[in-house]
Design a protein around this motif. Structure first.
Motif, PDB file in Angstrom:
ATOM      1  N   TYR A   1      43.563  75.124-124.036  1.00  0.00           N
ATOM      2  CA  TYR A   1      44.366  76.323-123.765  1.00  0.00           C
ATOM      3  C   TYR A   1      44.277  76.692-122.283  1.00  0.00           C
ATOM      4  CZ  TYR A   1      45.522  77.706-128.589  1.00  0.00           C
ATOM      5  OH  TYR A   1      46.053  77.784-129.842  1.00  0.00           O
TER       6      TYR A   1
ATOM      7  N   GLU B   1      47.051  84.006-124.251  1.00  0.00           N
ATOM      8  CA  GLU B   1      47.341  84.625-125.548  1.00  0.00           C
ATOM      9  C   GLU B   1      46.918  83.708-126.691  1.00  0.00           C
ATOM     10  OE1 GLU B   1      51.429  85.657-125.653  1.00  0.00           O
ATOM     11  OE2 GLU B   1      51.290  87.122-124.024  1.00  0.00           O
ATOM     12  N   GLY B   2      47.248  82.425-126.583  1.00  0.00           N
ATOM     13  CA  GLY B   2      46.854  81.486-127.629  1.00  0.00           C
ATOM     14  C   GLY B   2      45.349  81.376-127.744  1.00  0.00           C
TER      15      GLY B   2
ATOM     16  N   ARG C   1      44.027  84.394-129.576  1.00  0.00           N
ATOM     17  CA  ARG C   1      44.302  84.312-131.020  1.00  0.00           C
ATOM     18  C   ARG C   1      43.296  83.391-131.696  1.00  0.00           C
ATOM     19  NH1 ARG C   1      49.772  84.044-129.305  1.00  0.00           N
ATOM     20  NH2 ARG C   1      49.741  81.773-129.566  1.00  0.00           N
TER      21      ARG C   1
ATOM     22  N   ASP D   1      39.985  85.264-132.080  1.00  0.00           N
ATOM     23  CA  ASP D   1      40.024  86.188-133.230  1.00  0.00           C
ATOM     24  C   ASP D   1      39.896  85.429-134.543  1.00  0.00           C
ATOM     25  OD1 ASP D   1      40.347  88.256-131.450  1.00  0.00           O
ATOM     26  OD2 ASP D   1      42.544  88.312-131.636  1.00  0.00           O
ATOM     27  N   ARG D   2      40.508  84.251-134.600  1.00  0.00           N
ATOM     28  CA  ARG D   2      40.454  83.433-135.817  1.00  0.00           C
ATOM     29  C   ARG D   2      39.020  82.961-136.090  1.00  0.00           C
ATOM     30  NH1 ARG D   2      43.450  77.528-136.178  1.00  0.00           N
ATOM     31  NH2 ARG D   2      42.229  76.668-137.911  1.00  0.00           N
TER      32      ARG D   2
END
Length: 996
Positions: free
Chosen positions: A457, A464-465, A468, A471-472
């Motif tokens: 990334y 942003e990716g 995410r 958070d996952r």
């Protein structure tokens, strides 16, 4: 007689017998732990003995004393006395030994065979001519039927020490015919002939050896002394032996030349079988090439030469690369069939050197010649090909491994697949790899696997990716570690998003994660990219005493503390880009005081600051002298920095010279070096055109076009796997920077010339290149390319198309330059690093607005951009002032110039005599990226303002006088600069000021 190799050769067969055929089987490797003549023993047969004293001060006295002593001794006593002297460890005069022997001979007393052999040894090893001459006399006194191998050996040795090769060969031939066993100087005679390039004598000894070996010399060693020669000399002798064979072939028939060829290959065999000793690779290369000219290339010849290079270890990268290059040469011979041992040695070396190209050849040879890849070869192949970014081959090899050996090693295969995705900057494929392995093989990714995805990334700047994914992981109870947070913080720090970087740091601390080197480095980078360099330096100082996790990998070539090098390199890089050479030197001195190691990036920062100061020659000296001296190998980035430095001072031949040097050093060009070369060639194209040297009636960037074409012809998506920083990449991710590093320049070049067909051609080439390299084919072009297109469209009068490009640039800015969690409808959403993101397209857009009579829209547009957080560059403000003057907005132009450009105006006197003023203004006011926040008026801008001032003065008396008064009131510095501007007979002043 006996035939014995040195002790370390006892386990290999004797390869010295001339074979019946023309092909010579090379001997196994032989280690060589010495490289100088001083280490070589000199005896050839009997045990090693101390040299005797052969330089008595008084010869007559020594003889008289020996004679007197001998006359008082009985035969038994004299024999015992001589025996003791022969076998003592003390130095003994050969005169005394000889006198005792003569007395015994006069008394008809014979020595025991052991004593006689030792007397031969003592006399033949004496330092002077007396002992050597007496050795031959002693030999002649022995009946031929009583002569033994040791007698011949010592006499041969004495003859050779007197440089009497002819007698030595005669003695050797006699010994070969008479003696039934023992060592009688064969290796000494052979070595003597080889060292003196007496190949006829060497051939005679070698043939005697071959003729008598089976019957008489089964245990004798032809090569014992040759094997003791230092390898550089041995290779040279082998080369001369091959040259002798070549001359023999040219001067005689095939049958007559055959022995010379066999001898040459036997010497070559000995030379190439020596390992662990340094040598000149050019000598070996010449030897191998010449050896092929007298015989069809042999697998064993190439194999031995390759392994000799590889024996010096990975530390000797030059020899390793020679070995790999020789392997590629050997593969072009259809008869070359590498065995698995050679392939494995090459595989290990490629892995150690991180050399990917040869890995494909090795993989092909395993399958071609051995049907399949052995299990032990998979991991190094996967590791190196993953580093090379070849996802498809890595995936294929992984599937093949699982089908042959099962999925029990999935935890070893998965990191290689993920690393390949990382190198290629393909996030979606990395996620797909994990999901596929989970479904098919029950793979459970650990945090190291997810860290590779985070790093991927980072390569595409997808914050942003990455968030995410974080958070996952938190939702699935996978705890990020210091490496995870270091990568995430680094992503936001590169964007100069200080708030997000600090937030992630605080989150990591709250979760019990100990700060790591990467985390602190990210905080330093975030401060530095926000121009808070003093705070960044204080943090680097504080980090010297901090206990940090996850130190970087140790680099053996670095001396000192390498763990904190990156922190200080960040500071160096920021000051270097600002051209603050004194500060760069100061920081490097502080690094030395703190014991922090310098690496390639440290020297790159210094070179960058020198080039910005227009001192590329000093930077070149660091490249050529300083870095090799400290053991740091220059990379393509270092060359790109120096080449761009010479580009800035328009010294184009130096650029081409550095490119040639890169080729000689085996450094592959990158898009940074190719871009510099592209620009240099385009300048040469323009020079040829204006000087009338071009073959075309219109401008043709033929040289630059050739560079671009060659680059695209060899375009390889795996160049994305290059992780080093690059020039001309701007703020783009690798998958964007690579494909757009050439086209904006070429489109801008053709657009300025009005060659719109060429612009269209370049844009089509860009589209096809993007489709080849980037999975996101619908993405809009980067802002650099949009700016270049705007130049072309404006020049062509296609203002609608140019305005569409401006809108795309605005959308691009909202996506790239926006702070995390910011609302673009609110003020201040632009990251500090991207404050000049729209500087280039804004200048072009001003042209469009002026051309479409919308000049009044420029002011509000600038205000809205500034509210968002964008800043205007020097060029933006100057262009705005010029546009205002051209559209009869003189007073506003003066106001803008006074408020935005004149704050640091030093006055015309700064530039010295007026003859040099214009040249110096242009030299010192060329806008650089690091000067964008320090605007100055351009020369052309002041001429425009002067024309407005003269126009105001020429208007109707009342109106003109009032306008001039307003100008002097709102812009006193500007009016003074215009009033005192030197007069020049140049195009712009003659045009705007109406001067004849």
């Amino acid at each position: 007689m006996f035939y014995a190799y040195p002790r370390n050769h006892s386990q290999r067969g004797d390869p010295s017998t001339p074979p019946s055929g023309l092909m010579v089987q090379l001997a196994p490797q032989r280690s060589r732990n010495y490289t100088s003549v001083a280490d070589i023993p000199t005896n050839d047969g009997p045990g090693q003995v101390k040299a005797v004293d052969d330089t008595a001060a008084d010869h007559a006295s020594a003889v008289d004393l020996a004679a007197i002593e001998a006359s008082h001794l009985t035969n038994t006593e004299l024999t015992a006395k001589l025996h003791d002297l022969l076998f003592t460890d003390q130095q003994v005069s050969v005169y005394q030994l000889w006198e005792y022997y003569v007395k015994l001979r006069e008394r008809s007393v014979s020595l025991a065979p052991k004593d006689l052999a030792q007397l031969f040894t003592r006399m033949s090893q004496s330092q002077g001519t007396f002992g050597l001459e007496k050795t031959r006399e002693l030999f002649d006194s022995i009946d031929p039927s009583e002569r033994r191998a040791v007698h011949y050996a010592c006499t041969v040795s004495a003859a050779l020490r007197q440089d009497d090769l002819r007698s030595a060969i005669g003695l050797h031939a006699e010994a070969a015919a008479r003696v039934g066993g023992g060592s009688f100087g064969t290796s000494l005679v052979f070595k003597h002939a080889v060292e003196r390039a007496n190949w006829k004598a060497a051939l005679a000894v070698w043939r005697q050896f071959g003729d008598h070996r089976r019957m008489y010399l089964a245990e004798s060693s032809l090569w014992a002394e040759i094997d003791r020669l230092p390898l550089p000399g041995l290779l040279e002798h082998a080369r001369k032996a091959v040259e002798f064979a070549i001359s023999s072939i040219e001067a005689s028939t095939f049958d007559e030349a055959a022995p010379a060829r066999k001898l040459a290959f036997a010497v070559v065999q000995r030379a190439l079988s020596v390992h662990n000793a340094d040598f000149d690779p050019f000598v070996q290369a010449d030897l191998v090439e010449k050896s092929q000219s007298i015989q069809q290339p042999s697998v064993d010849l190439f194999r031995a030469a390759i392994l000799q290079h590889l024996s010096l270890g990975v530390q000797n990268s030059e020899h390793s690369q020679w070995g790999l290059d020789l392997y590629q040469t050997a593969r072009m011979n259809p008869s070359f069939v590498p065995d698995q041992e050679l392939l494995h040695a090459l595989l290990r070396r490629c892995h150690d050197l991180r050399s990917s190209e040869e890995m494909y050849y090795i993989l092909e040879d395993y399958r071609k010649h051995h049907m399949e890849v052995p299990r032990h070869a998979y991991l190094p192949l996967l590791s190196q090909l993953a580093r090379h970014g070849d996802i498809d081959v890595v995936d294929q090899l992984s599937r093949e491994y699982i089908s042959r050996f099962g999925a029990q090693d999935i935890s070893v295969l998965a990191p290689q697949l993920l690393h390949a995705c990382y190198r290629r900057a393909e996030v979606d494929r990395a996620i797909g790899v994990i999901e596929s392995l989970q479904q098919k093989h029950g793979y459970i990714p650990d945090i190291r696997a997810w860290n590779t995805v985070f790093a991927t990334y980072s390569r595409v700047d997808d914050c942003e990716g990455a968030m995410r994914l974080l958070d996952r992981l938190v939702a699935t109870n996978v705890k990020p570690d210091s490496k995870s947070y270091g990568i995430l913080m680094g992503m936001f720090a590169k964007r100069s998003d200080l708030a997000a970087t600090n937030e992630l740091y605080e989150q990591a601390i709250s979760e019990g994660v100990n700060p790591s080197f990467d985390m602190i480095s990210s905080l330093i980078l975030a401060l530095a990219t926000n121009d808070r360099l003093d705070e960044a330096e204080r943090m680097a100082e504080n980090a010297l005493d901090m206990d940090l996790d996850a130190p970087p990998r140790k680099i053996p070539s670095l001396t000192g503390d390498h763990t904190r090098t990156r922190m200080w390199n960040i500071l160096l890089g920021q000051h270097a880009m600002k051209g603050q050479l004194d500060k760069v030197f100061s920081l490097q001195n502080r690094m030395q005081e703190a014991g922090i190691a310098f690496d390639g990036a440290t020297y790159a920062a210094l070179m960058q600051s020198l080039c910005i100061k227009k001192l590329p020659t000093a930077a070149q000296r660091i490249l050529k002298v300083v870095m090799p001296k400290v053991g740091i190998r220059p990379t393509a980035l270092h060359y790109a920095i120096v080449m761009s430095g010479f580009l800035n001072v328009k010294d184009y031949p130096k650029i081409f010279s550095l490119q040639n040097r890169m080729d000689r050093q085996g450094i592959k060009p990158t898009f940074s070096t190719r871009n510099t070369l592209l620009r240099a060639e385009s300048y040469m194209d323009e020079k040829d055109y204006f000087e009338g040297n071009s073959d075309h009636p219109t401008f043709e960037a033929s040289r630059a076009q050739k560079v671009l074409t060659e680059t695209l012809d060899h375009l390889n998506p795996m160049e994305l796997a290059s992780l080093g920083p690059s020039k001309f990449a701007q703020s783009n991710a690798p998958n964007v920077a690579f494909q757009t590093s050439y086209f904006p320049y070429m489109i801008n070049l053709y657009g300025r010339k009005g060659l719109f067909d060429k612009v269209a051609e370049m844009y089509d080439m860009y589209i096809s290149t993007r489709q080849k390299l980037s999975p996101d084919v619908n993405a809009s072009p980067p802002v650099e390319l949009l700016s270049a297109l705007m130049t072309s469209y404006t020049k062509a009068g296609e203002y609608y198309e140019a305005e569409k490009c401006w809108q795309l640039a605005l959308e691009k800015a909202q996506h790239i330059a926006c702070k995390s969690d910011a609302d673009i409808s609110q003020a201040g959403w632009v990251l500090h690093k991207y404050r000049f993101f729209l500087a280039l397209p804004l200048t072009r857009h001003m042209h469009v607005l002026a051309a479409t009579l919308r000049i009044d829209e420029i002011g509000p547009l600038i205000k809205s951009l500034q509210q968002a957080g964008f800043q205007l560059s020097t060029h933006n403000w100057n262009k705005y002032v010029q546009v205002l003057v051209q559209n009869d907005r003189a007073l506003l132009a003066y106001q803008i110039c006074e408020g935005k450009l004149m704050e640091g105006w030093p006055g015309w006197q700064r530039f010295g005599h007026e003859v040099n003023t214009k040249r110096r203004i242009k030299k010192q006011w060329v806008p650089r990226s690091w000067e964008m926040a320090r605007p100055f008026p351009h020369y052309e801008t002041l001429v425009y303002l002067a024309s407005a001032y003269l126009t105001a003065q020429g208007r109707a008396y009342g109106v003109g006088k009032e306008l001039v008064r307003e100008m002097e009131k709102v812009a006193p510095k500007t009016v003074e600069a215009v009033y005192n501007m030197p007069k020049y007979d140049d195009r712009i002043q003659n045009l705007l000021l109406r001067r004849e």
